[in-house]
Design a protein around this motif. Structure first.
Motif, PDB file in Angstrom:
ATOM      1  N   GLU A  44     -30.090   9.144  28.680  1.00 26.81           N
ATOM      2  CA  GLU A  44     -31.165   9.767  27.903  1.00 26.81           C
ATOM      3  C   GLU A  44     -31.053  11.291  27.931  1.00 26.81           C
ATOM      4  O   GLU A  44     -31.222  11.962  26.907  1.00 26.81           O
ATOM      5  CB  GLU A  44     -32.535   9.339  28.438  1.00 26.81           C
ATOM      6  CG  GLU A  44     -32.843   7.868  28.269  1.00 26.81           C
ATOM      7  CD  GLU A  44     -32.552   7.079  29.533  1.00 26.81           C
ATOM      8  OE1 GLU A  44     -31.659   7.499  30.315  1.00 26.81           O
ATOM      9  OE2 GLU A  44     -33.206   6.040  29.738  1.00 26.81           O
ATOM     10  N   LEU A  47     -28.192  12.475  25.666  1.00 29.70           N
ATOM     11  CA  LEU A  47     -28.568  12.511  24.255  1.00 29.70           C
ATOM     12  C   LEU A  47     -29.502  13.684  23.963  1.00 29.70           C
ATOM     13  O   LEU A  47     -29.342  14.377  22.945  1.00 29.70           O
ATOM     14  CB  LEU A  47     -29.236  11.200  23.849  1.00 29.70           C
ATOM     15  CG  LEU A  47     -28.335   9.981  23.702  1.00 29.70           C
ATOM     16  CD1 LEU A  47     -29.153   8.767  23.285  1.00 29.70           C
ATOM     17  CD2 LEU A  47     -27.225  10.235  22.684  1.00 29.70           C
ATOM     18  N   ASP A  48     -30.479  13.905  24.824  1.00 32.36           N
ATOM     19  CA  ASP A  48     -31.398  15.035  24.634  1.00 32.36           C
ATOM     20  C   ASP A  48     -30.625  16.350  24.564  1.00 32.36           C
ATOM     21  O   ASP A  48     -30.885  17.206  23.707  1.00 32.36           O
ATOM     22  CB  ASP A  48     -32.408  15.108  25.777  1.00 32.36           C
ATOM     23  CG  ASP A  48     -33.423  13.986  25.755  1.00 32.36           C
ATOM     24  OD1 ASP A  48     -33.576  13.337  24.700  1.00 32.36           O
ATOM     25  OD2 ASP A  48     -34.062  13.758  26.804  1.00 32.36           O
ATOM     26  N   PHE A  66     -24.194   4.265  26.673  1.00 34.10           N
ATOM     27  CA  PHE A  66     -25.356   4.250  25.801  1.00 34.10           C
ATOM     28  C   PHE A  66     -25.752   2.796  25.527  1.00 34.10           C
ATOM     29  O   PHE A  66     -24.952   1.879  25.742  1.00 34.10           O
ATOM     30  CB  PHE A  66     -25.056   4.975  24.491  1.00 34.10           C
ATOM     31  CG  PHE A  66     -24.877   6.458  24.613  1.00 34.10           C
ATOM     32  CD1 PHE A  66     -25.697   7.219  25.430  1.00 34.10           C
ATOM     33  CD2 PHE A  66     -23.880   7.105  23.893  1.00 34.10           C
ATOM     34  CE1 PHE A  66     -25.540   8.594  25.535  1.00 34.10           C
ATOM     35  CE2 PHE A  66     -23.714   8.480  23.981  1.00 34.10           C
ATOM     36  CZ  PHE A  66     -24.549   9.224  24.814  1.00 34.10           C
ATOM     37  N   THR A  72     -31.568  -0.662  19.272  1.00 30.61           N
ATOM     38  CA  THR A  72     -31.974   0.317  20.293  1.00 30.61           C
ATOM     39  C   THR A  72     -31.172   1.601  20.148  1.00 30.61           C
ATOM     40  O   THR A  72     -31.727   2.708  20.205  1.00 30.61           O
ATOM     41  CB  THR A  72     -31.775  -0.268  21.696  1.00 30.61           C
ATOM     42  OG1 THR A  72     -32.519  -1.475  21.816  1.00 30.61           O
ATOM     43  CG2 THR A  72     -32.221   0.719  22.766  1.00 30.61           C
ATOM     44  N   ARG A  75     -32.315   3.544  17.133  1.00 31.38           N
ATOM     45  CA  ARG A  75     -33.627   4.145  17.369  1.00 31.38           C
ATOM     46  C   ARG A  75     -33.513   5.405  18.242  1.00 31.38           C
ATOM     47  O   ARG A  75     -34.141   6.435  17.963  1.00 31.38           O
ATOM     48  CB  ARG A  75     -34.554   3.129  18.032  1.00 31.38           C
ATOM     49  CG  ARG A  75     -35.966   3.640  18.272  1.00 31.38           C
ATOM     50  CD  ARG A  75     -36.891   2.549  18.775  1.00 31.38           C
ATOM     51  NE  ARG A  75     -36.484   2.040  20.084  1.00 31.38           N
ATOM     52  CZ  ARG A  75     -35.977   0.826  20.292  1.00 31.38           C
ATOM     53  NH1 ARG A  75     -35.790   0.001  19.279  1.00 31.38           N
ATOM     54  NH2 ARG A  75     -35.656   0.434  21.507  1.00 31.38           N
ATOM     55  N   GLU A  76     -32.694   5.331  19.280  1.00 36.32           N
ATOM     56  CA  GLU A  76     -32.525   6.487  20.166  1.00 36.32           C
ATOM     57  C   GLU A  76     -31.840   7.644  19.448  1.00 36.32           C
ATOM     58  O   GLU A  76     -32.153   8.809  19.687  1.00 36.32           O
ATOM     59  CB  GLU A  76     -31.730   6.077  21.411  1.00 36.32           C
ATOM     60  CG  GLU A  76     -32.449   5.080  22.316  1.00 36.32           C
ATOM     61  CD  GLU A  76     -33.697   5.653  22.953  1.00 36.32           C
ATOM     62  OE1 GLU A  76     -33.792   6.888  23.113  1.00 36.32           O
ATOM     63  OE2 GLU A  76     -34.603   4.862  23.294  1.00 36.32           O
ATOM     64  N   LYS A  79     -34.442   9.280  16.978  1.00 37.51           N
ATOM     65  CA  LYS A  79     -35.444  10.093  17.689  1.00 37.51           C
ATOM     66  C   LYS A  79     -34.964  11.529  17.887  1.00 37.51           C
ATOM     67  O   LYS A  79     -35.771  12.453  17.979  1.00 37.51           O
ATOM     68  CB  LYS A  79     -35.748   9.478  19.056  1.00 37.51           C
ATOM     69  CG  LYS A  79     -36.688   8.305  19.032  1.00 37.51           C
ATOM     70  CD  LYS A  79     -36.677   7.521  20.329  1.00 37.51           C
ATOM     71  CE  LYS A  79     -36.914   8.392  21.553  1.00 37.51           C
ATOM     72  NZ  LYS A  79     -36.985   7.559  22.797  1.00 37.51           N
ATOM     73  N   ARG A  80     -33.652  11.711  17.944  1.00 36.99           N
ATOM     74  CA  ARG A  80     -33.084  13.018  18.261  1.00 36.99           C
ATOM     75  C   ARG A  80     -32.320  13.631  17.088  1.00 36.99           C
ATOM     76  O   ARG A  80     -31.680  14.672  17.244  1.00 36.99           O
ATOM     77  CB  ARG A  80     -32.152  12.881  19.466  1.00 36.99           C
ATOM     78  CG  ARG A  80     -32.854  12.375  20.728  1.00 36.99           C
ATOM     79  CD  ARG A  80     -31.847  11.948  21.768  1.00 36.99           C
ATOM     80  NE  ARG A  80     -32.461  11.598  23.042  1.00 36.99           N
ATOM     81  CZ  ARG A  80     -32.920  10.386  23.355  1.00 36.99           C
ATOM     82  NH1 ARG A  80     -32.843   9.398  22.466  1.00 36.99           N
ATOM     83  NH2 ARG A  80     -33.457  10.150  24.549  1.00 36.99           N
TER      84      ARG A  80
END
Length: 318
Positions: A44, A47-48, A66, A72, A75-76, A79-80
């Protein structure tokens, strides 16, 4: 799902050829070599930080780091503001009894990539010394029979990925593998079908293998389907070969460096890639296993900004 639609990077160079180089990043630059490892940063955070560093396109790295559930993963990414462009996978092709497992793992990876719209799978050749333990795991030199099976299975695998998943297999040279030196690369290209077997020009591994990546661009322009752009310290590379360090040891000693340090010289390399005058994904990488967790983000930003000065990608507007 439809395939990824790339948006050109707005380079400061008015030559439109530079805008055809699509810039991405990979978990390698966050010290990730394995699906799970206590020395690695959590996925996480990676990715951030990829998003914070200004990247839009990413590789998934080792399968399982990942999420491997496509919904999933998608979606991740969403989000970014990230998009998956490729995955990576080691696989043994020169041993007949390993084909079934290699095919299974490649299909698992390719199915996820197809589901999220990615179109490249980077084949990593098996190493004859472990990246983690540095111990020998295979013969250093393949027999002619092993090599023939290796290349035949590369063609076979490339055809499966292309015909059944719409995925292009790009073969990645690697230190401590059977595809490392210029001679290895020449032989591999001669013995594989360009319709199904493309090439990931990893500039750092090419330097590690004793060649200038610009020579590969010049001599094999049509085989280059993907690029990993990274630099190596030539003095440490020379010492590694002189003392026969495992590749993992060379990296732990700092062989992979942040441009503009090291080789290749990036402006000339980017010029050569732009000279191919076609869309090419160029993933910014640095081999950093293991790495302190506070290093990758500022290093990724600095590297991206420097490469923008070399006409690869856009400079920050903030």
């Amino acid at each position: 799902m439809t395939q990824t639609s790339f948006q050109p990077d707005l380079s400061r160079n008015p030559d439109p050829r530079y805008n055809k180089l699509v810039v991405g990043t990979a978990p390698d630059s966050w010290g990730v070599w394995f699906p799970q490892d206590s020395k690695q940063i959590d996925w996480e955070t990676t990715l951030d930080e990829m998003a914070e560093a200004g990247y839009k396109y990413i590789e998934t790295g080792p399968f399982g780091y990942f999420p491997t559930d496509p919904a999933t993963l998608q979606r991740e990414m969403a989000k970014r503001g990230l998009t998956v462009i490729a995955g990576t996978q080691f696989g043994i092709l020169h041993k007949a009894d390993q084909w079934a497992n290699t095919e299974l793992e490649m299909r698992r990876n390719a199915a996820v990539l197809k589901a999220v719209g990615a179109t490249f799978l980077i084949y990593l050749p098996p190493l004859f010394r472990s990246d983690k333990t540095w111990e020998f795991t295979d013969e250093r030199v393949l027999s002619d029979e092993q090599w023939a099976l290796y290349t035949a299975n590369a063609n076979r695998l490339g055809k499966i990925l292309s015909d059944e998943y719409g995925i292009t297999m790009v073969v990645h040279p690697h230190g401590d593998s059977h595809i490392e030196t210029r001679a290895d690369i020449d032989r591999f290209f001669a013995d594989t079908d360009p319709q199904y077997v493309s090439f990931c020009l990893d500039t750092g591994h090419i330097v590690y293998g004793g060649e200038d990546p610009i020579n590969i661009v010049r001599d094999y322009p049509d085989r280059i389907g993907f690029v990993h752009i990274k630099a190596m310290d030539p003095d440490l590379v020379a010492e590694a070969h002189e003392k026969d360090w495992p590749f993992g040891e060379a990296i732990s000693r700092g062989a992979s460096v942040t441009p503009p340090a090291g080789q290749p010289e990036m402006t000339a390399l980017v010029d050569a890639l732009a000279g191919l005058d076609r869309e090419i994904i160029v993933v910014v990488e640095q081999d950093l296993y293991p790495v302190k967790f506070d290093f990758p983000l500022p290093n990724a930003i600095a590297t991206r900004e420097y490469l923008a000065e070399c006409n690869l990608g856009a400079r920050s507007t903030t």
